[in-house]
Design a protein around this motif. Sequence first.
Motif, PDB file in Angstrom:
ATOM      1  N   GLN A  32       0.821  -1.210   0.000  1.00 31.27           N
ATOM      2  CA  GLN A  32       0.000   0.000   0.000  1.00 31.27           C
ATOM      3  C   GLN A  32       0.858   1.264   0.000  1.00 31.27           C
ATOM      4  O   GLN A  32       0.442   2.309  -0.505  1.00 31.27           O
ATOM      5  N   HIS A  33       2.047   1.166   0.537  1.00 26.55           N
ATOM      6  CA  HIS A  33       2.919   2.342   0.621  1.00 26.55           C
ATOM      7  C   HIS A  33       3.738   2.557  -0.652  1.00 26.55           C
ATOM      8  O   HIS A  33       4.305   3.631  -0.835  1.00 26.55           O
ATOM      9  N   ILE A  34       3.804   1.555  -1.518  1.00 24.49           N
ATOM     10  CA  ILE A  34       4.508   1.751  -2.791  1.00 24.49           C
ATOM     11  C   ILE A  34       3.537   1.804  -3.963  1.00 24.49           C
ATOM     12  O   ILE A  34       3.896   2.271  -5.042  1.00 24.49           O
ATOM     13  N   LYS A  35       2.321   1.350  -3.752  1.00 21.33           N
ATOM     14  CA  LYS A  35       1.331   1.310  -4.830  1.00 21.33           C
ATOM     15  C   LYS A  35       0.854   2.703  -5.209  1.00 21.33           C
ATOM     16  O   LYS A  35       0.688   3.014  -6.396  1.00 21.33           O
ATOM     17  N   TYR A  36       0.645   3.541  -4.206  1.00 23.69           N
ATOM     18  CA  TYR A  36       0.068   4.866  -4.439  1.00 23.69           C
ATOM     19  C   TYR A  36       1.154   5.940  -4.445  1.00 23.69           C
ATOM     20  O   TYR A  36       1.949   6.041  -3.505  1.00 23.69           O
ATOM     21  N   TRP A  37       1.148   6.745  -5.518  1.00 22.52           N
ATOM     22  CA  TRP A  37       2.120   7.836  -5.600  1.00 22.52           C
ATOM     23  C   TRP A  37       2.013   8.761  -4.394  1.00 22.52           C
ATOM     24  O   TRP A  37       3.021   9.276  -3.911  1.00 22.52           O
ATOM     25  N   ASP A  38       0.817   8.965  -3.920  1.00 23.80           N
ATOM     26  CA  ASP A  38       0.612   9.902  -2.815  1.00 23.80           C
ATOM     27  C   ASP A  38       1.322   9.439  -1.544  1.00 23.80           C
ATOM     28  O   ASP A  38       1.629  10.256  -0.668  1.00 23.80           O
ATOM     29  N   ASN A  39       1.587   8.132  -1.442  1.00 24.30           N
ATOM     30  CA  ASN A  39       2.286   7.608  -0.267  1.00 24.30           C
ATOM     31  C   ASN A  39       3.807   7.683  -0.406  1.00 24.30           C
ATOM     32  O   ASN A  39       4.525   7.561   0.591  1.00 24.30           O
ATOM     33  N   TRP A  40       4.290   7.849  -1.637  1.00 28.08           N
ATOM     34  CA  TRP A  40       5.737   7.906  -1.854  1.00 28.08           C
ATOM     35  C   TRP A  40       6.362   9.104  -1.146  1.00 28.08           C
ATOM     36  O   TRP A  40       7.517   9.050  -0.730  1.00 28.08           O
ATOM     37  N   HIS A  41       5.603  10.170  -1.036  1.00 29.92           N
ATOM     38  CA  HIS A  41       6.155  11.402  -0.474  1.00 29.92           C
ATOM     39  C   HIS A  41       6.649  11.196   0.956  1.00 29.92           C
ATOM     40  O   HIS A  41       7.551  11.907   1.407  1.00 29.92           O
ATOM     41  N   ALA A  42       6.076  10.224   1.668  1.00 25.70           N
ATOM     42  CA  ALA A  42       6.446  10.010   3.070  1.00 25.70           C
ATOM     43  C   ALA A  42       7.797   9.319   3.218  1.00 25.70           C
ATOM     44  O   ALA A  42       8.455   9.458   4.256  1.00 25.70           O
ATOM     45  N   TRP A  43       8.228   8.584   2.188  1.00 27.21           N
ATOM     46  CA  TRP A  43       9.498   7.862   2.314  1.00 27.21           C
ATOM     47  C   TRP A  43      10.493   8.165   1.187  1.00 27.21           C
ATOM     48  O   TRP A  43      11.573   7.564   1.130  1.00 27.21           O
ATOM     49  N   MET A 103       9.937  21.290  -2.993  1.00 21.66           N
ATOM     50  CA  MET A 103       9.361  20.482  -4.068  1.00 21.66           C
ATOM     51  C   MET A 103       7.847  20.372  -3.927  1.00 21.66           C
ATOM     52  O   MET A 103       7.324  20.164  -2.836  1.00 21.66           O
ATOM     53  N   THR A 104       7.153  20.534  -5.043  1.00 24.87           N
ATOM     54  CA  THR A 104       5.705  20.324  -5.082  1.00 24.87           C
ATOM     55  C   THR A 104       5.417  19.211  -6.084  1.00 24.87           C
ATOM     56  O   THR A 104       6.181  18.994  -7.028  1.00 24.87           O
ATOM     57  N   TYR A 105       4.319  18.502  -5.874  1.00 21.66           N
ATOM     58  CA  TYR A 105       3.997  17.401  -6.778  1.00 21.66           C
ATOM     59  C   TYR A 105       2.508  17.346  -7.057  1.00 21.66           C
ATOM     60  O   TYR A 105       1.688  17.892  -6.311  1.00 21.66           O
ATOM     61  N   HIS A 152      18.440   4.943   1.820  1.00 18.77           N
ATOM     62  CA  HIS A 152      17.776   5.819   2.782  1.00 18.77           C
ATOM     63  C   HIS A 152      16.261   5.758   2.611  1.00 18.77           C
ATOM     64  O   HIS A 152      15.512   5.702   3.599  1.00 18.77           O
ATOM     65  N   GLY A 153      15.804   5.756   1.362  1.00 15.20           N
ATOM     66  CA  GLY A 153      14.371   5.670   1.116  1.00 15.20           C
ATOM     67  C   GLY A 153      13.783   4.367   1.627  1.00 15.20           C
ATOM     68  O   GLY A 153      12.710   4.351   2.241  1.00 15.20           O
ATOM     69  N   LEU A 154      14.477   3.265   1.394  1.00 16.95           N
ATOM     70  CA  LEU A 154      14.002   1.970   1.876  1.00 16.95           C
ATOM     71  C   LEU A 154      14.012   1.906   3.400  1.00 16.95           C
ATOM     72  O   LEU A 154      13.143   1.270   4.009  1.00 16.95           O
TER      73      LEU A 154
END
Length: 221
Positions: free
Chosen positions: A75-86, A96-98, A196-198
């Motif tokens: 769920q944390h890698i499926k949605y682009w909106d969740n990528w911002h957290a990690w 940065m804006t997205y 670091h992201g992982l």
Amino acid sequence: MPHFFSLTFACFVIILFSTINFSQFGGEKMKVLKIVLIVLAVLIGVIIILGFVAPKKYHVERDVIINAPKPLVFQHIKYWDNWHAWSPWAERDTIMTYSIKGTDGEEGSIYSWVGDPKITGTGEMVNTGIIENEEINYRLHFFEPMEDVSDGYLRLSEVDEGTRVVWAFYGTNPFPWNVVMLFMSLEKMVGPDFEHGLAMLKEICENEAAEAHQGSVQHDK
């Protein structure tokens, strides 16, 4: 491409020689000119040779073991909106804006960003394929500070300790960029950011899994 480059250089040398009035050069000046042209020819020759032998494909990969179930991690890698957290780049680039186009979590959805040219630049990622609870594939397209295209993926697999996540990106470096990359290491440039992201993804997922477990224990009581 190296053939095109060598042909272009040969034409350049011919044009250069045709425009030079060698009679204006004395003995010493002629020697200097010859040395300069020889050095230039050798340098271009070396670059062309390196263009043939230097690898044109690249692949950078990192992985992490997360003590959490696959569906939760996915769920944390499926949605682009969740990528911002990690995302390590979102953490580093505070301006940065997205934006997200299409249906987030589905193939064809696009994550676009505009950030500091010295950190994240401008670009987009397109979801090019998704297998539920297994993997997501994407195409990364940088527009600024320079245009570049590569592909990437995140793949999940079950292990005894929980879920193994593999994050990778790969692509092709055409000539002369394959020569340039002989003196630059993508492993050193990108690898630490992936790690670091992982690590941030691991912390988020394991905290969420621990909270869910604690909640289920309290519910059972």
